[in-house]
Motif scaffolding. Structure first.
Motif, PDB file in Angstrom:
ATOM      1  N   HIS A 147      29.107 -37.190 -12.750  1.00  0.00           N
ATOM      2  CA  HIS A 147      28.207 -36.861 -13.853  1.00  0.00           C
ATOM      3  C   HIS A 147      28.642 -35.617 -14.612  1.00  0.00           C
ATOM      4  N   ARG A 148      29.872 -35.165 -14.347  1.00  0.00           N
ATOM      5  CA  ARG A 148      30.458 -33.997 -15.011  1.00  0.00           C
ATOM      6  C   ARG A 148      29.592 -32.753 -14.834  1.00  0.00           C
ATOM      7  N   VAL A 149      28.951 -32.657 -13.668  1.00  0.00           N
ATOM      8  CA  VAL A 149      28.146 -31.476 -13.369  1.00  0.00           C
ATOM      9  C   VAL A 149      29.043 -30.271 -13.098  1.00  0.00           C
ATOM     10  N   THR A 150      30.181 -30.503 -12.434  1.00  0.00           N
ATOM     11  CA  THR A 150      31.079 -29.379 -12.148  1.00  0.00           C
ATOM     12  C   THR A 150      31.578 -28.728 -13.441  1.00  0.00           C
ATOM     13  N   GLN A 151      31.852 -29.550 -14.466  1.00  0.00           N
ATOM     14  CA  GLN A 151      32.265 -28.988 -15.753  1.00  0.00           C
ATOM     15  C   GLN A 151      31.105 -28.245 -16.410  1.00  0.00           C
ATOM     16  N   ALA A 152      29.881 -28.778 -16.218  1.00  0.00           N
ATOM     17  CA  ALA A 152      28.705 -28.098 -16.763  1.00  0.00           C
ATOM     18  C   ALA A 152      28.512 -26.743 -16.083  1.00  0.00           C
ATOM     19  N   TRP A 153      28.747 -26.698 -14.766  1.00  0.00           N
ATOM     20  CA  TRP A 153      28.665 -25.416 -14.054  1.00  0.00           C
ATOM     21  C   TRP A 153      29.661 -24.414 -14.637  1.00  0.00           C
ATOM     22  N   GLU A 154      30.838 -24.923 -14.998  1.00  0.00           N
ATOM     23  CA  GLU A 154      31.843 -24.039 -15.569  1.00  0.00           C
ATOM     24  C   GLU A 154      31.372 -23.460 -16.903  1.00  0.00           C
ATOM     25  N   ASP A 191      25.549 -37.865 -18.195  1.00  0.00           N
ATOM     26  CA  ASP A 191      26.740 -37.072 -18.558  1.00  0.00           C
ATOM     27  C   ASP A 191      26.254 -35.659 -18.868  1.00  0.00           C
ATOM     28  N   MET A 192      26.409 -34.743 -17.923  1.00  0.00           N
ATOM     29  CA  MET A 192      25.836 -33.410 -18.045  1.00  0.00           C
ATOM     30  C   MET A 192      26.476 -32.603 -19.161  1.00  0.00           C
ATOM     31  N   VAL A 193      27.778 -32.722 -19.316  1.00  0.00           N
ATOM     32  CA  VAL A 193      28.460 -31.961 -20.368  1.00  0.00           C
ATOM     33  C   VAL A 193      27.990 -32.408 -21.746  1.00  0.00           C
ATOM     34  N   ALA A 194      27.886 -33.709 -21.950  1.00  0.00           N
ATOM     35  CA  ALA A 194      27.430 -34.220 -23.245  1.00  0.00           C
ATOM     36  C   ALA A 194      26.010 -33.756 -23.542  1.00  0.00           C
ATOM     37  N   ALA A 195      25.154 -33.716 -22.512  1.00  0.00           N
ATOM     38  CA  ALA A 195      23.779 -33.256 -22.712  1.00  0.00           C
ATOM     39  C   ALA A 195      23.745 -31.791 -23.132  1.00  0.00           C
ATOM     40  N   LEU A 196      24.622 -30.977 -22.571  1.00  0.00           N
ATOM     41  CA  LEU A 196      24.676 -29.559 -22.930  1.00  0.00           C
ATOM     42  C   LEU A 196      25.187 -29.343 -24.349  1.00  0.00           C
ATOM     43  N   GLN A 197      26.066 -30.218 -24.811  1.00  0.00           N
ATOM     44  CA  GLN A 197      26.760 -29.975 -26.080  1.00  0.00           C
ATOM     45  C   GLN A 197      26.176 -30.716 -27.277  1.00  0.00           C
TER      46      GLN A 197
END
Length: 804
Positions: free
Chosen positions: A124-131, A588-594
């Protein structure tokens, strides 16, 4: 009216509680009034206007309380924020009279409800979101309510968090739970006294493991478990434990009173996110569902609510309540890209991947001759008892299906087997981790193809196998729709689930308090499956998102999580999934953040019709970015023509294909769908919104169905065994749907085809639960399997019940 209503819901499988009722009053609850009078953002439940309205409600409830007590009834509790309701214990006759009292909206019987990370965070691309946000800030300042079986406060995942409770916390219902709070666990409320039976433990301590597992996934701290290092999605968030399930063997299920009261308290405690990994497979219509009402009010109050879709898939129209709530984020499940497996070595064939059961694993390997149980029972299912010594010293080869894993394994265990090797059925060919209940026999499960190969080898001659129980990580295809994940359409023909997250092969924390708990493991960690565990993935993601992007509305956060989802390539069978299986896609955690855009509602259903369609819908598009943005809006129908194009495919039209919005501004986008002579089936796709400056894309799913002939019979519930010669009222429940999942409201034909049983009656419960039929049967007089066939048109299903 109430007495008659109660009489038509006779199922005894834990769905109704005798003499327990929800009495709803006409005055709107506090959350509804506060949301109506307030503006954007979270409604203030403690404002002067809210407090005045609360006092009005409590005055009305006090008057009704006197009426209940005068009729020898008892008020067990009440709520005024997410519902204006009282929970009473009273006779059915007096309950019917209450329904006629001035100011009473309705009276309904209480229902019961059941409980429905390492590699997953990468999917879910959480690790990239953590970054992006910093893992030390992930979920910071957020409060997550886990409404479930409590929590193990001594687990390493919740210790040494470095957090301090915010002002006004911790909060408990009982002073003895103060010791179960910490800087991490800031609420410890138990609702066990509201459950059906007296319970030996009224504290928030978790006797099951379910709540502890959810808390770990949402917000657990980093821990080194025996099989992996893991961390929750929002490790810096606070946890609120709201216990609504009791001690195993005493209160295995929850009820309306406990759950609605917990939702109310979570709203009043200022929780940012509520996780509900529970449900009832028999979903009421939305207007008749008190849990749905409570969730809708919680969302109006500004809380993000995430609910499990249920584990009744892969049949269509199987979304459970309260996952049917339109404003909740309903979580389906996708497969993990990693599992933990063992192996079985079969002489002459080789070594096969195997999954162990939930019971204790032996310290060493188990070896023996393999015996196919079909040689004894004729079908290989092991659903009936065998003679003593029938499998003495042997490994029993068993086909999955009909009865529980516990029943199968106990039957061969009592017949002297040293191990049980279960193989998956042809229609569900993938092996799973088996829930074996009280069975202690060493057990493994292999795939259908591997099991058939072993069966054929046994038929050819004596075959020896060695069951190895050393667990190791095994890669597998991820981001597939999980087989068990419940499927839409929703009871209102909406698109559900909303989004998927990993719910298969999830390695998480569990309790070490109670050996009899379903998820007990002395290591404190366990491998689990279910939408119960995809739900906290999304709840944790919601907390991470809200912490990183403060100031948006609940509608915005919901859209950011749903409409930015990544595509799902296939189902567990390798087929292209539909929207009613996969929702908008995989979290998709990164997409949600961006993302710089949100949509409300998050999907558009055009309902079901007869082939002619002329309907208008709209969604509100909002610019959540910091700069003016131009958006291109396109319709993307699913599927292609024979030439690979989408030209001419039935699809709605966008009346505003492009729009420019300043930061924070919004506009309603009209959508119209006109079509004629559509064939039966479903028509779906998405409306793609692209930010021309940012390049960010969101998708709003759309769906329409044209009703067709009966296609599938869904088994909603069935007993697995019954005494020979006995009558069994509503032994099983079924729902019949067409190929698009739309309910077919025609009474099926049910016949007894083997075993000597008989069909007594087929009862239509559609008045209360859409499309539900109950089938009452008479068991045959001899031990063995009774088979009953349900038929409507070309749709057919055989239901097997063991006579004992």
């Amino acid at each position: 009216m109430l007495v008659a209503w109660a009489a038509v819901l006779p199922w005894a499988q834990g769905e109704e509680i005798p003499n327990r009722y929800i009495v709803e009053l006409n005055t709107e609850p506090v959350a509804q009034r506060a949301a109506r009078l307030g503006g954007r953002g979270r409604a203030n439940m403690q404002s002067t206007a809210a407090q005045a309205h609360r006092e009005r409600i409590r005055g009305e409830q006090a008057a009704l309380r006197a009426r209940v007590e005068s009729a020898s009834g008892r008020v067990l509790g009440s709520v005024d924020t997410v519902a204006n309701a009282m929970f009473v214990e009273i006779s059915a006759e007096e309950a019917a009279k209450l329904a006629q009292e001035p100011g009473v909206k309705r009276v309904r019987p209480e229902r019961t409800f059941h409980m429905v990370l390492d590699r997953a965070v990468q999917l879910h691309r959480v690790t990239q979101a953590w970054e992006q946000v910093g893992v030390d800030h992930a979920g910071a300042g957020m409060k997550i309510a886990i409404i479930d079986s409590g929590i193990d406060p001594s687990h390493a995942a919740f210790l040494n968090s470095g957090l301090s409770a915010p002002d006004g916390f911790p909060r408990t219902n009982y002073t003895f739970d103060s010791g179960n709070t910490s800087g991490k666990i800031i609420v410890a409320r138990s609702y066990v006294p509201l459950l059906r039976y007296r319970d030996p433990d009224y504290s928030v301590r978790d006797h099951v493991g379910h709540g502890t597992a959810l808390a770990m996934i949402t917000a657990g701290g980093k821990v080194d478990a025996p099989l992996a290092t893991m961390q929750g999605i929002s490790p810096r968030a606070w946890i609120g434990a709201y216990k609504v399930f009791g001690t195993p063997g005493y209160n295995d299920s929850s009820n309306d009173a406990a759950i609605i009261t917990a939702i109310e308290d979570a709203v009043l405690d200022g929780m940012d996110v509520i996780n509900l990994s529970l449900g009832d497979d028999f979903a009421y219509r939305l207007a008749d569902d008190p849990e749905v009402d409570a969730i809708e009010q919680a969302v109006k109050a500004g809380v993000i609510v995430v609910v499990a879709a249920g584990n009744n898939g892969p049949g269509m129209n199987t979304i459970g309540s309260p996952g049917t709530s339109p404003s909740a984020i309903t979580a389906g499940a996708n497969t993990n890209s990693r599992t933990f497996g063992t192996n079985v070595a079969v002489d002459g064939l080789g070594t096969y991947l195997a999954f162990i059961g939930s019971g204790p694993a032996p310290s060493g390997a188990v070896q023996g001759e393999v015996a196919d149980v079909s040689a004894r029972d004729g079908n290989g299912l092991a659903c009936n008892s065998f003679s003593n010594g029938a499998f003495a010293g042997k490994i029993a080869l068993i086909l999955r299906g009909t009865c529980t894993f516990e029943t199968k394994i106990l039957n061969v265990q009592h017949a002297g087997a040293v191990g049980a090797l279960v193989y998956a059925a042809a229609d569900s060919p993938t092996p799973i981790t088996m829930s074996v209940g009280t069975a202690t026999l060493p057990a493994q499960m292999v795939s259908n193809s591997d099991g058939v190969a072993i069966r054929n080898q046994v038929a050819a001659g004596t075959t020896t196998a060695t069951m190895n129980f050393a667990v190791q990580a095994v890669d597998q295809p991820g981001k597939r729709v999980a087989e068990f994940s419940a499927v839409g359409p929703n009871v209102d023909l909406g698109i559900k689930p909303d989004v998927l997250a990993t719910g298969g092969d999830v390695y998480t924390a569990t309790q070490r308090l109670d050996y009899y708990g379903d998820m007990y493991d002395d290591s404190g960690y366990i491998l689990v499956d279910g939408t119960s565990f995809s739900t906290p993935m999304i709840a944790g993601a919601a907390a991470l998102l809200k912490s990183a992007r403060p100031g948006l509305t609940e509608e915005d956060y919901r859209s950011l999580l749903v409409n930015t989802a990544a595509p799902v390539a296939e189902t567990w069978k390798g087929l292209t999934p539909t929207l009613q299986q996969a929702g908008a896609g995989v979290l998709d955690m990164v997409a949600a953040l961006q993302s710089t855009a949100t949509a409300y509602p998050v999907s558009l259903s055009f309902g079901a019709g007869s082939g002619t369609l002329d309907a208008a819908r709209s969604f509100r598009l909002r610019n959540t970015g910091t700069d003016t943005e131009s958006y291109e809006i396109q319709v993307k129908p699913a599927g292609t023509n024979a030439d690979g194009t989408t030209d001419g495919l039935p699809a709605p039209l966008i009346e505003l294909p492009a729009v420019e919005l300043p930061a924070g501004a919004s506009v309603d986008i009209p959508v119209r769908w006109t079509a004629q002579s559509l064939s039966s089936g479903h028509y779906e796709g998405s409306i793609q919104i692209t930010g021309l400056t940012s390049g960010k894309v969101i998708h709003v799913p759309y769906w329409h169905a044209v009703a067709g002939e009966p296609a599938n019979v869904n088994l909603m519930y069935s007993i697995t065994s019954a005494r020979r010669g006995t009558a069994q009222a509503d032994a099983f429940y079924i729902r019949i749907v067409d190929a698009a999942g739309v309910i077919v409201n025609q009474t099926p034909t049910v016949t007894a085809v083997s075993g000597g049983g008989a069909v007594l009656r087929v009862t239509d419960y559609d008045l209360d639960v859409p499309g539900l039929y109950g089938v009452s049967v008479q068991m045959g007089t001899l031990a063995g399997t009774n088979t009953f066939r349900v038929t409507l048109g070309q749709a057919s299903l055989d239901v097997q019940i063991s006579g004992t």
